[in-house]
Write an enzyme that holds these catalytic residues in place. Structure first.
Site, PDB file in Angstrom:
ATOM      1  N   HIS A 253       0.836  -1.201   0.000  1.00 15.40           N
ATOM      2  CA  HIS A 253       0.000   0.000   0.000  1.00 15.40           C
ATOM      3  C   HIS A 253       0.876   1.258   0.000  1.00 15.40           C
ATOM      4  CE1 HIS A 253      -3.691   2.300   0.870  1.00 15.40           C
ATOM      5  NE2 HIS A 253      -2.900   3.077   1.585  1.00 15.40           N
ATOM      6  N   GLU A 356     -23.224  15.744  12.852  1.00 17.58           N
ATOM      7  CA  GLU A 356     -22.505  16.973  12.524  1.00 17.58           C
ATOM      8  C   GLU A 356     -21.530  16.797  11.363  1.00 17.58           C
ATOM      9  OE1 GLU A 356     -24.133  17.335  16.566  1.00 17.58           O
ATOM     10  OE2 GLU A 356     -22.814  15.817  15.665  1.00 17.58           O
TER      11      GLU A 356
END
Length: 615
Positions: A253, A356
């Protein structure tokens, strides 16, 4: 394109991803290679987009939520003919448009900055909401996600919101390649585990072999024909697909392919296929924006009005004057007073409930479509969404944010409800504007002014009623301040904002009775700060006391210090701020316990004057 041509295009995308990362010496080619077939089919058969007119209101919108797979996106741009091979190989180099993670700052085809995982789908929900509820347009929103980011809670805030709003114009495509950064993901290749979760939230799900272009094509078609609910395509893929040394292997990765030339040869060599993406259908112009005369609420001096009330009333008035203003709420509109806007402009009010992160993401998504969103909740709860605010700044997004119930002055609710970090949080955001009004007329004017600013704009409002200090004709330019008390005999300057302005005025009156004259500055613009007025006060009085209903770190005191960061002498400075951990008490008791009420300010001023005389 037929299936053979689609496969060739996918191979080109893989090759170019390898080449770009190799040229940069860094990047995420293996994460790009897994999704190449998905991207090829989307570009060739399903995306409707005019690259020459990225703002065409009929264009579909594409969000690369797994932003680290940027080589794939840039390879797709090359295939579409808007990036040439020379530019592709500038990937990640200084001055290149092709940054490590995509941003819209220089690339008009990028909707929003990505790279902080778990944000692409929430922003995509905002874009899809704009299409459905505001633009009333037929464009589709496609979001390419990675499987690792499905561990983020923000993804599931988005999933619930999208299903609740019946966003059948939204398709999430999940590249389930099994491998995250440090190893296997939580669910690996278990597509059904992901499908169960999305189904539970009300999504239509499609499971597919992600390297079978014919199956992927059918899956995209199914998504486009699904009505009444959003669709997620869960595609089983292999990270590093097509190269034996990288395919489905851990530990690669974020690294270029070790032997790029060999990998390119294994993938069939460099290609230079060009394709024409489907044009969008003809569409009317982007949403019309009716404008009218702005008639802000007017308050008389001496009236007792909470700034949160003035915010709500001004917002409703602004909605009549500007048809592009939208309000996004975190299910506290009755407290923040955003509900005043909802009652008068329900068609432009988006309720995100207690989510939120999704609230800010929806605001960002709406802003990409040319609307001016105001996102409103308690100041304390905006800390949950700070990363979304940070990434909005990276995107260059224009959003207005309101944080109400700030500081210890809210009283008995206690510390969980008290925003005491918000000024620091928003001051630290790149290019932000931070405003903290002390009375109703000031609040109304600043609420309206925010709509015309750029970047992240934050307005801090208070719960309790406060006396109106300014007349309705007074103006409050951003970057300014107001001197409320001043004389040639001033011994020091009190610098306050919001609720502490009233405490500072009371302290000044008390000190005057003792023969100590002090200047009082209302520093309503916390960023940018009024350097000129502060420097004049320092030169003429020699001493400054800052008073803030906020933690000492990063708030008003630090903003004042910034005015003296150019090498000039720094005045004597005392900073009064909230240093205790509050409990439950009345607003007056809270201010006194924190040492920021009129009595505490006067005591600090007397001590400072005495020390100055002794010296």
């Amino acid at each position: 394109m037929n299936n053979e041509q689609l496969t060739e295009l996918a191979q080109q995308l893989r090759v170019d991803s390898v080449r770009a990362a190799a040229a940069a010496g860094s990047g995420h080619p293996t994460s790009s290679m897994s999704a190449a077939d998905l991207m090829a089919v989307l570009l060739a058969h399903h995306l409707r987009y005019d690259f020459a007119r990225p703002q065409d209101p009929a264009n579909d919108r594409f969000v690369l939520s797994k932003g680290h797979a940027s080589p794939l996106l840039y390879a797709a741009y090359k295939a579409a003919g808007v990036v040439d091979d020379e530019e592709l190989l500038t990937f990640r180099s200084q001055g290149s448009r092709l940054e490590g993670h995509p941003t819209p700052r220089q690339l008009p085809w990028v909707e929003t900055a990505t790279g902080s995982l778990g944000q692409g789908l929430p922003v995509g929900v905002g874009i899809a909401l704009a299409g459905k509820r505001l633009d009333h347009a037929d464009y589709r929103v496609w979001v390419l996600c990675g499987d690792s980011e499905l561990a983020e809670g923000s993804v599931w805030e988005a999933a619930e919101h999208a299903a609740y709003e019946n966003l059948d114009n939204l398709t999430a495509v999940v590249d389930v390649n099994r491998l995250g950064q440090r190893g296997a993901t939580r669910h690996g290749h278990d597509l059904d585990a992901y499908a169960r979760r999305f189904k539970a939230f009300g999504w239509h799900t499609v499971e597919v072999e992600g390297h079978d272009v014919e199956a992927v094509d059918r899956a995209f078609g199914e998504a486009r024909s699904t009505t009444g609910q959003p669709t997620v395509i869960l595609a089983r893929t292999l990270k590093g697909k097509g190269v034996k040394a990288t395919e489905d292997r851990e530990g690669l990765h974020g690294k270029p392919v070790k032997d790029a030339d060999e990998a390119i040869e294994e993938l069939g060599g460099v290609r230079d296929l060009r394709m024409t993406v489907q044009s969008p259908p003809e569409a009317r112009a982007l949403h019309s924006v009716p404008t009218g005369t702005l008639e802000l609420p007017r308050y008389e001096k001496g009236d007792e009005v909470a700034t949160r009330n003035a915010f709500g009333e001004a917002l409703a008035a602004l909605g009549h004057a500007r048809g592009d203003v939208v309000v996004v709420d975190g299910e506290v509109g009755d407290s923040t007073r955003a509900e005043f806007f909802a009652k008068e402009h329900p068609e432009r009010y988006i309720e995100c409930y207690i989510a939120e992160q999704q609230m800010i993401a929806a605001a960002v998504g709406v802003a990409t479509r040319g609307w001016v969103p105001y996102a409103s909740t308690f100041a304390a709860f905006l800390s949950r969404a700070h990363d979304f605010v940070r990434m909005a700044a990276v995107s260059g997004a224009g959003i207005c944010v309101n944080g109400s119930h700030a500081g210890v002055s809210i009283g008995q609710d206690g510390p969980s409800q008290m925003g005491l970090e918000d000024l620091a949080m928003f001051r630290s955001v790149y290019g932000s504007t931070v405003l903290y009004p002390c009375d109703a007329n000031q609040t109304a004017k600043l609420t309206a002014a925010m709509a015309g600013l750029d970047g992240i704009r934050y307005l801090r409002t208070s719960r309790g009623e406060a006396p109106v200090l300014y007349g309705p004709e007074e103006e409050f330019p951003v970057g300014g301040s107001k001197v409320l008390r001043s004389s040639e005999e001033d011994r020091l300057t009190l610098v306050a904002a919001g609720v502490t302005v009233h405490e500072a005025l009371a302290a000044a009156d008390s000190l005057a009775e003792s023969g100590i004259r002090v200047r009082v500055v209302d520093l309503y613009s916390v960023k940018p700060v009024d350097r000129r007025t502060l420097r004049e006060a320092a030169e003429q009085t020699g001493c400054l006391i800052t008073v803030e209903d906020h933690h000492e770190e990063g708030g008003l005191g630090d903003a004042v210090l910034d005015a003296f960061g150019d090498g000039r002498p720094v005045p004597r400075l005392v900073r009064l701020a909230v240093r205790n951990m509050p409990g439950s008490a009345s607003p007056e008791e809270q201010l006194h316990a924190a040492g920021i009420d009129a009595e505490s300010i006067a005591a600090a001023a007397r001590l400072l004057v005495e020390q100055a005389v002794v010296r």
